[in-house]
Design an enzyme around this catalytic site. Structure first.
Site, PDB file in Angstrom:
ATOM      1  N   GLY A   1       0.821  -1.207   0.000  1.00 47.63           N
ATOM      2  CA  GLY A   1       0.000   0.000   0.000  1.00 47.63           C
ATOM      3  C   GLY A   1       0.850   1.249   0.000  1.00 47.63           C
ATOM      4  O   GLY A   1       0.346   2.370  -0.030  1.00 47.63           O
TER       5      GLY A   1
ATOM      6  N   GLU B   1       7.359   4.446   8.503  1.00 50.66           N
ATOM      7  CA  GLU B   1       7.050   4.305   9.923  1.00 50.66           C
ATOM      8  C   GLU B   1       7.315   5.568  10.748  1.00 50.66           C
ATOM      9  O   GLU B   1       6.675   5.797  11.767  1.00 50.66           O
ATOM     10  CB  GLU B   1       7.841   3.119  10.498  1.00 50.66           C
TER      11      GLU B   1
HETATM   12 MO1  MOS Z   1       6.875  -2.868  10.024  1.00 51.25          MO
HETATM   13  S1  MOS Z   1       6.085  -2.841  11.914  1.00 51.25           S
HETATM   14  O1  MOS Z   1       8.503  -3.156  10.381  1.00 51.25           O
HETATM   15  O2  MOS Z   1       6.065  -4.016   9.124  1.00 51.25           O
END
Ligand code: MOS
Length: 702
Positions: A462, A669
């Protein structure tokens, strides 16, 4: 490197397929003669299955098989390291509520579900424990989930604390949270007559799933073909292969037909990991000038009985601020709960909540503007690793973010800012996340018409991998991205690691870049297409570390991290105490931008999740039943559009020649890191209530 297509906000190449329903997700592959699976999961959290009566279920309409530990076909000894965790149905021992105890296979989904309701299990329950409180003395120390020692230090903590004129000593908590990807976990699997397995699986790691299945069934990995062309979010929950995938392959073997197994939303709370609860104790010491002299971080997180996952809350304490005396200790408590796992910025997301809240608290005690305090403790190098950063543009992130937000208009006095009748709070926090560069191979072909095909077994979860890899290849070859087709997520393609740890843009991007450059070389030398080149490249770290590399990138001299800063404004109703995030500015520096649009989307999505983490998300456990309670999206709250304010994402230009060949750092992230703390700091500024226990719900600020 910003020329041609790279960096441009190119629209997703798969966008049209997705909105028209043509992009097929694992559960949507209808193969001929398909049968359907339904899982039966334990209703106790600890004990033994005494008996399972499957007779009624077996005679229900359409039922093909009811598989339990009692009639499981014997499987060969696992051949790979991936095969050991959580092998289902091999024992009658129950270690958490929601453990798989049977799988029903039937002609239709409805028949499988109905028959599963007829499976009667009796248990010999034992006293379970699902609470960390009261069990701190049972804590264990193991390497954390990133392979780091659970206890690290530098300097002399005690001396640093003694030298400090100011000391903060507080405990912070973050709850159990679940990923809740929009796409449920699903596997469609079948065996050929010559014992070869094919699977469509919703996974962040096609190669990992291939190895897990090969190990579980004792066949060579080349006899297992896994595909995952489109993935509707993973966030860590699809990073490892969970038991349902093995059960689907097992069911297909038993009924000798293709089967489909899709987890229900409720089962997604027991069957594919979660972010563990943490209890973080921070002791910070500072001198009067606002220089940190000591930081102690002692964390307890839960893990499960059957698997060990160490939430690395200490990561940010290692490297984010300059401080001579640091002590970090991460401990784990085993509970009768499903196995926790990586969840978007595992460790950084939870650790940054306590760290950035504590920083705000110390700044306030010092009478310093938080931003000024942050800057006085700016780390020029990674002091735990003793290495320079590949690049660090955090000062620019602070400056650009503060400017865009209007941070200078903040009146430091708590409760002093108002808008209409609402209390206004400004809060900020720092974001950081490692930039992981692992190993991958990529193949590029150019046909006689000049069309280019890129092949790599990376995944697009995604994030935009299809789109950015096309841009990377197009730029390096010097053609339009419209001439490039990207193939991903098929175990027959050249190896790439799982899409996790924000590594894919860097890892897959670098492999594709180097392969495309090689193709360009051949064209420059006068070679005529059709042409085909393959390149393997990386740092020798991470999954796939054993592979032979054509291009080895030496990253050992540097510490690689992305950085950013959050600024947010909250509005709080003085009577009802409802909390709304009113606006947000996030500024991030992440090396080369491969696609401005997809990077911005990643950062934006992570900030939205930060609002969820800050204000809403919590999985409740019933201590008596040993079971999660709010296992649906009506009761597990995530932000809706109405909860999301205008969010301005600023991407600060940064060039990084040390981080990876492509110069990009991962952006998937970092956007959630610090976000919950920024909200908490703003809530404090508005109300004077310091909430150290997520989520910050209105009852906590009454
Ligand atoms: Mo991510 S939590 O390293 O898929």
């Amino acid at each position: 490197m910003n020329k041609g297509s790279i960096g441009k906000p190119r629209e997703r190449v798969d966008g049209r397929l997705k909105v028209t329903g043509q992009a097929k997700y694992a559960a949507e592959f209808e193969v001929p003669n398909l049968a359907y699976c339904w899982l039966v999961q334990s209703t106790i959290a600890k004990g033994r299955v005494e008996s399972i009566d499957t007779s009624e279920a077996e005679h229900a309409p359409g039922v093909l098989a009811v598989i339990t530990a009692g009639n499981m076909p014997a499987l060969p000894k696992p051949t790979t390291e991936h095969a050991s965790p959580q092998r289902p149905l091999l024992t009658d021992e129950i270690v958490f509520s929601g453990q798989n105890i049977a799988v029903v296979v039937a002609e239709t989904l409805e028949q499988a579900e109905y028959a599963a309701s007829l499976v009667k299990a009796t248990y010999r329950p034992e006293q379970h424990n699902v609470l960390v409180d009261g069990h701190f003395d049972e804590a264990i120390s193991v390497q954390n989930a990133q392979g780091k020692d659970s206890h690290v230090s530098r300097g002399q903590l005690d001396a640093g604390l003694q030298e400090s004129s100011l000391r903060l000593d507080q405990t912070y908590r973050t709850p159990t949270e679940h990923h809740n990807a929009m796409e449920p976990h699903a596997t469609v699997a079948w065996w050929s007559d010559d014992a070869k397995l094919t699977a469509y699986d919703a996974t962040q790691g096609v190669n990992g799933t291939q190895n897990t299945l090969a190990g579980a069934f004792g066949v060579p990995p080349r006899d297992v073909h896994v595909m995952s062309p489109f993935i509707g979010g993973g966030f860590g929950s699809k990073g490892q292969s969970w038991p349902h995938t093995r059960l689907a392959a097992l069911a297909a073997k038993v009924v000798k037909r293709p089967v489909k197994l899709v987890l229900t939303r409720k089962q997604m709370f027991t069957s594919n990991g979660h972010r563990p609860e943490t209890i973080q104790h921070n002791v910070f010491g500072s001198n009067e000038e606002g220089k940190l002299l000591a930081m102690q971080h002692a964390d307890y997180a839960h893990t499960s009985i059957h698997e060990t996952f160490g939430e690395p809350t200490g990561n940010v304490f290692r490297m984010l601020y300059s401080c001579p005396n640091v002590d970090i200790d991460e401990k784990l408590i085993r509970l009768n709960v499903p196995a926790p796992t990586y969840m978007r910025a595992p460790g950084e997301a939870s650790g940054s909540f306590s760290m950035e809240t504590a920083m705000d608290e110390v700044a306030e005690k010092l009478g310093l503007d938080p931003l000024e305090f942050w800057l006085r403790n700016y780390a020029e190098t990674d002091e735990m690793e003793g290495k320079p950063y590949t690049s660090k543009s955090l000062r620019e992130c602070y400056a650009r973010g503060a400017e865009a937000f209007g941070w200078s208009k903040r009146n430091a006095a708590v409760g002093s800012m108002k808008e209409r009748n609402l209390l206004v709070g400004y809060g900020m926090a720092t974001a950081t996340y490692p930039s992981n560069y692992w190993n991958a191979a990529a193949r590029i072909e150019m046909d006689a018409n000049g069309n280019v095909l890129v092949q790599i077994c990376s995944q697009d979860i995604g994030t935009g991998t299809y789109t950015i890899l096309g841009q990377v290849a197009a730029d390096a070859v010097g053609i339009s991205p419209d001439l490039v087709t990207v193939q991903l997520a098929d175990s027959r393609l050249p190896f790439a690691p799982l899409s996790a740890g924000s590594n894919s843009a860097t890892t897959a991007g670098s492999a594709v870049l180097l392969a495309a450059r090689k193709l360009k070389d051949q064209l420059t030398k006068g070679n005529k297409p059709p042409l085909s080149v393959e390149v393997s490249a990386g740092t020798g770290r991470g999954p796939g570390a054993q592979m032979e590399l054509d291009e080895h990138w030496d990253s050992s001299k540097y510490s690689a991290h992305g950085f950013g800063a959050h600024f947010c404004e909250v509005h709080i109703d003085p009577d009802l105490r409802t909390i709304r995030v009113a606006r947000w500015v996030g500024a991030f520096a992440l090396g080369t931008v491969l696609n401005e649009r997809t990077l911005r989307s990643q950062l934006l999505g992570a900030i939205v999740w930060g609002i969820g983490m800050g204000l809403m998300e919590e999985t409740y456990v019933d201590a008596n039943l040993g079971r999660y309670l709010n296992t649906n999206l009506a009761e597990y709250h995530v932000p809706t559009n109405k909860d999301v304010p205008p969010i301005q994402v600023i991407i600060v230009p940064e060039e990084d020649e040390h981080v990876s060949p492509i110069g990009a750092k991962g952006g998937g992230e970092i956007g959630i890191v610090g976000a919950a703390a920024a909200i908490g700091n703003a809530v404090y500024h508005a109300t004077g209530k310091r909430i150290r226990h997520l989520p910050i719900t209105l009852d906590k600020i009454l």
